[in-house]
Scaffold this active site. Structure first.
Site, PDB file in Angstrom:
ATOM      1  N   LYS A  12      -5.658 -10.123 -18.859  1.00 12.83           N
ATOM      2  CA  LYS A  12      -5.791 -11.424 -18.675  1.00 12.83           C
ATOM      3  C   LYS A  12      -5.755 -11.453 -17.101  1.00 12.83           C
ATOM      4  O   LYS A  12      -5.090 -10.668 -16.467  1.00 12.83           O
ATOM      5  CB  LYS A  12      -4.913 -12.439 -19.076  1.00 12.83           C
ATOM      6  CG  LYS A  12      -3.306 -12.087 -18.865  1.00 12.83           C
ATOM      7  CD  LYS A  12      -2.834 -12.660 -17.458  1.00 12.83           C
ATOM      8  CE  LYS A  12      -1.306 -12.391 -17.006  1.00 12.83           C
ATOM      9  NZ  LYS A  12      -0.984 -12.621 -15.764  1.00 12.83           N
ATOM     10  N   ALA A  96       1.079  -5.345 -12.762  1.00 13.44           N
ATOM     11  CA  ALA A  96      -0.118  -5.469 -11.885  1.00 13.44           C
ATOM     12  C   ALA A  96      -0.457  -7.005 -11.792  1.00 13.44           C
ATOM     13  O   ALA A  96      -1.507  -7.210 -11.193  1.00 13.44           O
ATOM     14  CB  ALA A  96      -1.080  -4.455 -11.733  1.00 13.44           C
ATOM     15  N   GLY A  97       0.219  -8.026 -12.756  1.00 14.21           N
ATOM     16  CA  GLY A  97      -0.142  -9.159 -12.871  1.00 14.21           C
ATOM     17  C   GLY A  97      -1.324  -9.342 -13.657  1.00 14.21           C
ATOM     18  O   GLY A  97      -2.026 -10.438 -13.963  1.00 14.21           O
ATOM     19  N   ASP A 135       4.063 -14.519 -21.281  1.00 19.23           N
ATOM     20  CA  ASP A 135       2.634 -14.395 -21.408  1.00 19.23           C
ATOM     21  C   ASP A 135       2.040 -14.126 -22.557  1.00 19.23           C
ATOM     22  O   ASP A 135       0.842 -14.055 -22.828  1.00 19.23           O
ATOM     23  CB  ASP A 135       2.076 -13.351 -20.211  1.00 19.23           C
ATOM     24  CG  ASP A 135       2.002 -13.954 -18.901  1.00 19.23           C
ATOM     25  OD1 ASP A 135       2.302 -14.837 -18.655  1.00 19.23           O
ATOM     26  OD2 ASP A 135       1.902 -13.140 -17.939  1.00 19.23           O
TER      27      ASP A 135
END
Ligand code: C5P
Length: 304
Positions: A12, A96-97, A135
């Site tokens: 995402k 890494a987000g 998340d």
């Protein structure tokens, strides 16, 4: 008898991310727009009834892999025992987000109960997902969605076209808890203006089929201060025609969304001169209808 399935677990990006106030439970209230993209890990799952044991093989060694914790919680929730085996091929860069670990956890939540012949209701999957990470619930849904609260309260937004995008992940590790701490949010901040701006943006995203949205990631201010290289990557993405270009999550991935494949491919060629092959990924946005179809196909392929 051993049951097996192979699934793809997508990454995402956060098209927008605003951190509001610190909560009494230590988390932060936020407003975000999640978006699935086509970069994916592959997970082979096996289940053999019998004594409980969880084995994992991966091309990367990941301490405290969330996949193992997820398998444990599925065994407990289904009241079943057995050997669960994973072969994990990671392509989504770690920390890494891009939500790689969270996506893997949601994939296991969706696939493992089916392999066991003991599907769990969506309500139960959502509850387990929220205990595994902020998340994780989003990956049960996919597509474009607004995330509220600590990110687990989700509102699906309409699909937009599968715009081409570029992900740049330089080898910089950003600790998520440290990034939240560096924001120094209080518990009683006035967040009215932030919420109004977010609502306007979400409305525009849902109703206007462009990519020239006015997106914000609150983490950029603190993370760019520590790693100026990230700010210059963002500048370069904008110069090459990306709208928007932004950091994802707490970083360090920068993404750019492009109005055409030609512009995206040109930008990819330019970034590949400076970065390694596994630091530059050409992807496209994945809508909820495509994400749901992918998961329907994957779960239908469960073999006993
Ligand atoms: O939920 P997750 O395990 O992904 O969160 C990792 C860390 O990020 C938390 O321990 C917390 O420090 C921070 N966090 C937060 N507020 C959120 C989500 C995460 O403070 N809404």
């Amino acid at each position: 008898m051993t049951a097996h399935v192979r699934v793809r677990s997508l990454a995402k990006i956060n098209l927008d991310l605003r951190i509001l106030n610190k909560r009494p439970d230590g988390y932060h209230d936020l407003r975000t727009i999640f978006q699935t993209v086509s970069l994916a890990d592959t997970i082979d799952l096996e289940y053999t009834p019998g004594q409980s044991r969880i084995d994992i093989k991966s091309n990367l060694s990941i301490p405290d892999n969330l996949v193992v914790k997820t398998a444990d919680s599925v065994l407990a929730a289904t009241h079943k025992t057995g050997r669960v085996g994973f072969v994990l091929r990671k392509r989504i860069p770690l920390g890494a987000g891009l939500g790689g670990g969270s996506s893997n956890a949601a994939a296991v939540l969706m696939a493992l109960p089916r392999l066991m012949g003991k599907p769990l209701p969506m309500e139960k999957l959502r509850e387990l997902a929220a205990t595994l990470g902020s998340d994780v619930p989003f990956f049960l849904l996919g597509g474009t969605a607004a995330g509220l609260g600590r990110g687990t309260e989700l509102y699906p937004l309409p699909d937009h076209p599968s715009f081409p995008a570029l992900l740049i992940t330089p080898g910089i590790h950003v600790s998520t808890p440290d990034a939240y701490r560096a924001l120094k949010r209080g518990s009683t901040a006035d967040v009215t203006a932030q919420i109004q701006e977010f609502q306007t943006l979400a409305w525009r995203m849902a109703n206007a089929p462009s990519t020239a949205w006015d997106c914000v990631n609150d983490f950029e201010m603190v993370v760019f201060g520590q790693h100026p290289q990230l700010k210059s990557i963002k500048g370069k993405l904008l110069k090459l025609g990306a709208r928007p270009a932004l950091m994802s999550g707490s970083g360090s991935t920068l993404f750019g969304i492009f109005p055409s494949r030609e512009l995206r491919d040109r930008a990819a060629r330019i970034f590949r001169r400076e970065f390694a092959g596994d630091q530059v990924h050409s992807v496209q946005l994945v809508s909820r209808s495509r994400y749901s179809a992918l998961w329907r196909r994957q779960l239908e392929s469960v073999r006993g």
